[in-house]
Design an enzyme around this catalytic site. Sequence first.
Site, PDB file in Angstrom:
ATOM      1  N   GLU A 103      -4.504  11.408 -45.828  1.00 20.68           N
ATOM      2  CA  GLU A 103      -5.162  11.503 -46.601  1.00 20.68           C
ATOM      3  C   GLU A 103      -4.932  12.625 -47.796  1.00 20.68           C
ATOM      4  OE1 GLU A 103      -8.561  13.376 -44.008  1.00 20.68           O
ATOM      5  OE2 GLU A 103      -8.836  11.672 -43.549  1.00 20.68           O
ATOM      6  N   THR A 114      -0.292   2.166 -48.543  1.00 19.89           N
ATOM      7  CA  THR A 114       0.863   0.744 -48.254  1.00 19.89           C
ATOM      8  C   THR A 114      -0.147  -0.742 -48.709  1.00 19.89           C
ATOM      9  OG1 THR A 114       2.664   2.154 -48.469  1.00 19.89           O
ATOM     10  CG2 THR A 114       3.052  -0.855 -48.573  1.00 19.89           C
ATOM     11  N   PRO A 153       8.549   4.105 -32.760  1.00 23.30           N
ATOM     12  CA  PRO A 153       9.482   3.964 -32.324  1.00 23.30           C
ATOM     13  C   PRO A 153      10.180   2.271 -32.989  1.00 23.30           C
ATOM     14  CG  PRO A 153       8.847   4.220 -29.710  1.00 23.30           C
ATOM     15  CD  PRO A 153       7.729   4.099 -30.330  1.00 23.30           C
ATOM     16  N   GLU A 178       8.029   1.478 -35.410  1.00 26.02           N
ATOM     17  CA  GLU A 178       7.833   1.400 -36.909  1.00 26.02           C
ATOM     18  C   GLU A 178       9.011   2.491 -37.832  1.00 26.02           C
ATOM     19  OE1 GLU A 178       3.260   2.056 -36.220  1.00 26.02           O
ATOM     20  OE2 GLU A 178       4.034   3.483 -37.435  1.00 26.02           O
ATOM     21  N   ARG A 236      34.195  -3.396 -64.877  1.00 24.52           N
ATOM     22  CA  ARG A 236      34.029  -1.957 -65.446  1.00 24.52           C
ATOM     23  C   ARG A 236      35.271  -1.230 -66.403  1.00 24.52           C
ATOM     24  NH1 ARG A 236      31.086   0.016 -69.563  1.00 24.52           N
ATOM     25  NH2 ARG A 236      31.252   2.175 -69.724  1.00 24.52           N
ATOM     26  N   GLN A 256      26.833   6.981 -59.461  1.00 27.19           N
ATOM     27  CA  GLN A 256      27.718   8.285 -59.634  1.00 27.19           C
ATOM     28  C   GLN A 256      28.747   7.253 -60.620  1.00 27.19           C
ATOM     29  OE1 GLN A 256      26.929  10.830 -60.576  1.00 27.19           O
ATOM     30  NE2 GLN A 256      29.104  12.174 -61.655  1.00 27.19           N
ATOM     31  N   LEU A 257      29.193   6.381 -59.486  1.00 26.75           N
ATOM     32  CA  LEU A 257      30.123   5.522 -59.817  1.00 26.75           C
ATOM     33  C   LEU A 257      29.748   4.657 -60.534  1.00 26.75           C
ATOM     34  CD1 LEU A 257      31.110   4.469 -56.626  1.00 26.75           C
ATOM     35  CD2 LEU A 257      32.624   5.853 -57.754  1.00 26.75           C
ATOM     36  N   GLU A 308      11.659  15.444 -41.353  1.00 30.72           N
ATOM     37  CA  GLU A 308      11.879  16.522 -41.368  1.00 30.72           C
ATOM     38  C   GLU A 308      11.434  16.552 -39.316  1.00 30.72           C
ATOM     39  OE1 GLU A 308      11.536  16.742 -44.294  1.00 30.72           O
ATOM     40  OE2 GLU A 308      13.034  17.151 -44.949  1.00 30.72           O
TER      41      GLU A 308
HETATM   42  C1  LIG Z   1       5.443   5.419 -50.954  1.00 32.63           C
HETATM   43  C2  LIG Z   1       4.064   5.420 -50.038  1.00 32.63           C
HETATM   44  C3  LIG Z   1       3.916   5.225 -49.477  1.00 32.63           C
HETATM   45  C4  LIG Z   1       3.072   5.182 -48.204  1.00 32.63           C
HETATM   46  N1  LIG Z   1       2.684   4.467 -47.075  1.00 32.63           N
HETATM   47  C5  LIG Z   1       1.531   4.874 -46.179  1.00 32.63           C
HETATM   48  C6  LIG Z   1       0.699   3.659 -46.081  1.00 32.63           C
HETATM   49  O1  LIG Z   1       0.234   2.969 -45.442  1.00 32.63           O
HETATM   50  N2  LIG Z   1      -0.591   4.623 -44.940  1.00 32.63           N
HETATM   51  C7  LIG Z   1      -0.331   5.764 -44.682  1.00 32.63           C
HETATM   52  O2  LIG Z   1      -1.126   6.551 -44.118  1.00 32.63           O
HETATM   53  N3  LIG Z   1       0.673   7.184 -45.096  1.00 32.63           N
HETATM   54  C8  LIG Z   1       1.723   6.377 -46.578  1.00 32.63           C
HETATM   55  N4  LIG Z   1       2.104   6.796 -46.632  1.00 32.63           N
HETATM   56  C9  LIG Z   1       2.273   8.702 -46.214  1.00 32.63           C
HETATM   57  C10 LIG Z   1       3.178   9.159 -45.775  1.00 32.63           C
HETATM   58  O3  LIG Z   1       3.336   8.698 -44.686  1.00 32.63           O
HETATM   59  C11 LIG Z   1       3.572  10.199 -46.169  1.00 32.63           C
HETATM   60  O4  LIG Z   1       3.290  10.718 -47.242  1.00 32.63           O
HETATM   61  C12 LIG Z   1       4.086  11.415 -45.364  1.00 32.63           C
HETATM   62  O5  LIG Z   1       4.320  11.417 -43.720  1.00 32.63           O
HETATM   63  C13 LIG Z   1       4.389  13.226 -45.486  1.00 32.63           C
HETATM   64  O6  LIG Z   1       3.120  13.159 -45.439  1.00 32.63           O
HETATM   65  P1  LIG Z   1       2.439  14.416 -46.867  1.00 32.63           P
HETATM   66  O7  LIG Z   1       2.799  13.822 -48.374  1.00 32.63           O
HETATM   67  O8  LIG Z   1       1.063  14.867 -46.504  1.00 32.63           O
HETATM   68  O9  LIG Z   1       3.566  15.893 -46.704  1.00 32.63           O
HETATM   69  P2  LIG Z   1       3.316  17.057 -45.828  1.00 32.63           P
HETATM   70  O10 LIG Z   1       3.227  16.710 -44.721  1.00 32.63           O
HETATM   71  O11 LIG Z   1       2.348  17.648 -47.068  1.00 32.63           O
HETATM   72  O12 LIG Z   1       4.845  17.634 -46.307  1.00 32.63           O
HETATM   73  C14 LIG Z   1       5.296  18.371 -47.016  1.00 32.63           C
HETATM   74  C15 LIG Z   1       6.570  18.703 -46.469  1.00 32.63           C
HETATM   75  O13 LIG Z   1       6.142  19.506 -45.257  1.00 32.63           O
HETATM   76  C16 LIG Z   1       7.060  19.125 -44.185  1.00 32.63           C
HETATM   77  N5  LIG Z   1       6.935  19.271 -43.127  1.00 32.63           N
HETATM   78  C17 LIG Z   1       5.449  19.058 -42.319  1.00 32.63           C
HETATM   79  N6  LIG Z   1       5.626  19.786 -41.643  1.00 32.63           N
HETATM   80  C18 LIG Z   1       6.712  19.879 -41.078  1.00 32.63           C
HETATM   81  C19 LIG Z   1       7.023  21.033 -40.089  1.00 32.63           C
HETATM   82  N7  LIG Z   1       5.864  20.525 -38.297  1.00 32.63           N
HETATM   83  N8  LIG Z   1       8.050  20.873 -39.674  1.00 32.63           N
HETATM   84  C20 LIG Z   1       9.255  21.403 -40.860  1.00 32.63           C
HETATM   85  N9  LIG Z   1       9.034  21.075 -42.310  1.00 32.63           N
HETATM   86  C21 LIG Z   1       7.543  20.119 -42.415  1.00 32.63           C
HETATM   87  C22 LIG Z   1       7.522  17.833 -44.488  1.00 32.63           C
HETATM   88  O14 LIG Z   1       8.388  17.239 -44.392  1.00 32.63           O
HETATM   89  C23 LIG Z   1       8.130  17.745 -46.241  1.00 32.63           C
HETATM   90  O15 LIG Z   1       9.339  18.203 -46.864  1.00 32.63           O
HETATM   91  C24 LIG Z   1       2.758   6.381 -47.988  1.00 32.63           C
HETATM   92  C25 LIG Z   1       3.721   7.473 -48.561  1.00 32.63           C
HETATM   93  C26 LIG Z   1       4.356   7.496 -49.690  1.00 32.63           C
HETATM   94  C27 LIG Z   1       5.353   7.942 -50.476  1.00 32.63           C
END
Ligand SMILES: Cc1cc2nc3c(=O)[nH]c(=O)nc-3n(C[C@H](O)[C@H](O)[C@H](O)COP(=O)(O)OP(=O)(O)OC[C@H]3O[C@@H](n4cnc5c(N)ncnc54)[C@H](O)[C@@H]3O)c2cc1C
Length: 384
Positions: A132, A163, A247, A249, A275, A343-344, A374
């Site tokens: 969300e 997606t 697992p 996924e 190249r 880079q290459l 993470e």
């Molecule tokens: C191209 C794309 C396709 C996607 N497809 C889907 C989909 O089909 N369905 C769906 O539901 N979602 C989908 N997603 C969402 C995706 O799974 C989330 O973006 C991802 O899980 C990270 O959540 P967030 O973006 O809210 O980042 P956040 O949770 O806000 O994280 C921000 C940063 O904080 C870090 N962080 C968060 N919690 C912790 C912790 N406990 N410890 C250490 N670090 C932490 C994260 O690693 C990250 O670096 C998609 C995302 C993209 C970009």
Amino acid sequence: MTLDDVAGRFAYDPDHEAFRQTVRQFLRKEGVPNVAEWEANRLVPPAFWRAAGAVGLLCPTVPEEYGGLGLDFGYNAIVNEELSYNGVPAGFTLQSDIVVGYLEHYGSEEQKRHWLPRMVSGETISAIAMTEPGTGSDLQAIRTTARRDGNHYVLNGSKTYITNGQNADLVLVVAKTDPAAKPAYKGMSIILVKADRDGFRRGRKLDKIGQDAADTSELFFDDVRVPITSCLGEEGKGFVYLMSQLPQERLSIAVGAQGSAQKAFDETVAFTKDRKAFAGVVFDFQNTRFVLAGLKAKLQVGWAHLDWAIKRHLAGALTNEEGAAAKLWHTDLQWEVMDACLQLHGGAGYMNEYPIARAWRSARVSRIYGGTNEIMKEVIGRKL
Ligand SMILES: Cc1cc2nc3c(=O)[nH]c(=O)nc-3n(C[C@H](O)[C@H](O)[C@H](O)COP(=O)(O)OP(=O)(O)OC[C@H]3O[C@@H](n4cnc5c(N)ncnc54)[C@H](O)[C@@H]3O)c2cc1C
């Protein structure tokens, strides 16, 4: 080069490898020539899904009684390897490796009879909506609700980064059926929502830095009414179901990462041999050969690990932590390979007309989606 050139694979049997030839032929004929157009339109047309379904590329694990081929996950992995190696950006793996598993394992007989044959044929394109605007990693903090009203649920909320969001006919929505539940995960359910329901709306096709043809969208739910039979499995078990499928996924993401890294490597070997620079070609520099040699060694280790993980999953033994480790390691490798290969290529690597540029951009998300790397470390670290 093709993935047949990777020596010593041991995850697959001759039937898997025969299937690989069908997959590759199909992708090279129906997929590769159209990728540029799909990237320009930022969408893979539903007709391609149906064509892939007709040759058995979608949801190979679905049992025959539900219109599928009744095969094992190795067939999914082969489709995934060939998609990633050939650079065909369809959202098939989300349907075959992720969504269909929920229906197979937890769907009612009626849900399975209705959806599985359509997902196999490509008539139905599916999505799973967890993330969300306000939360991703912390899934228990979602705010979308599905409140009971007689024989219906009424859904309200919004999802993002989904997606297949534009193409989807069916969305598995993760929602709170009991927002007051403590702990929160006990109030979460998975609700099947048909995209033709009143109050369901697709938002923007999101503008991404990579995976140009992949359809990634916002979705909105405003008083969307669905019958209570739309709940997947038992109400309040959604979070547990989600955890049970992790697992596979995560292994699926690892497979795609390894396939695309191999492709980038093979293209870079060819590019550097061609190249011209100084008196010879870029490949003549010791630095080039050392970089490529280092990557070659890691790719070799990667294939051995991937085969181990696929076999372990086929035996039903791949644990949550092992799946997380596979996702972590292979996507880190993918990024290392992409960046070194770009880079290459020199300046050509920064030009979108070169496949390495698009592959590099597209690879960046692998360390973010499916649970960030993470979070993978959290999952592994928690069990140490
Ligand atoms: C191209 C794309 C396709 C996607 N497809 C889907 C989909 O089909 N369905 C769906 O539901 N979602 C989908 N997603 C969402 C995706 O799974 C989330 O973006 C991802 O899980 C990270 O959540 P967030 O973006 O809210 O980042 P956040 O949770 O806000 O994280 C921000 C940063 O904080 C870090 N962080 C968060 N919690 C912790 C912790 N406990 N410890 C250490 N670090 C932490 C994260 O690693 C990250 O670096 C998609 C995302 C993209 C970009």
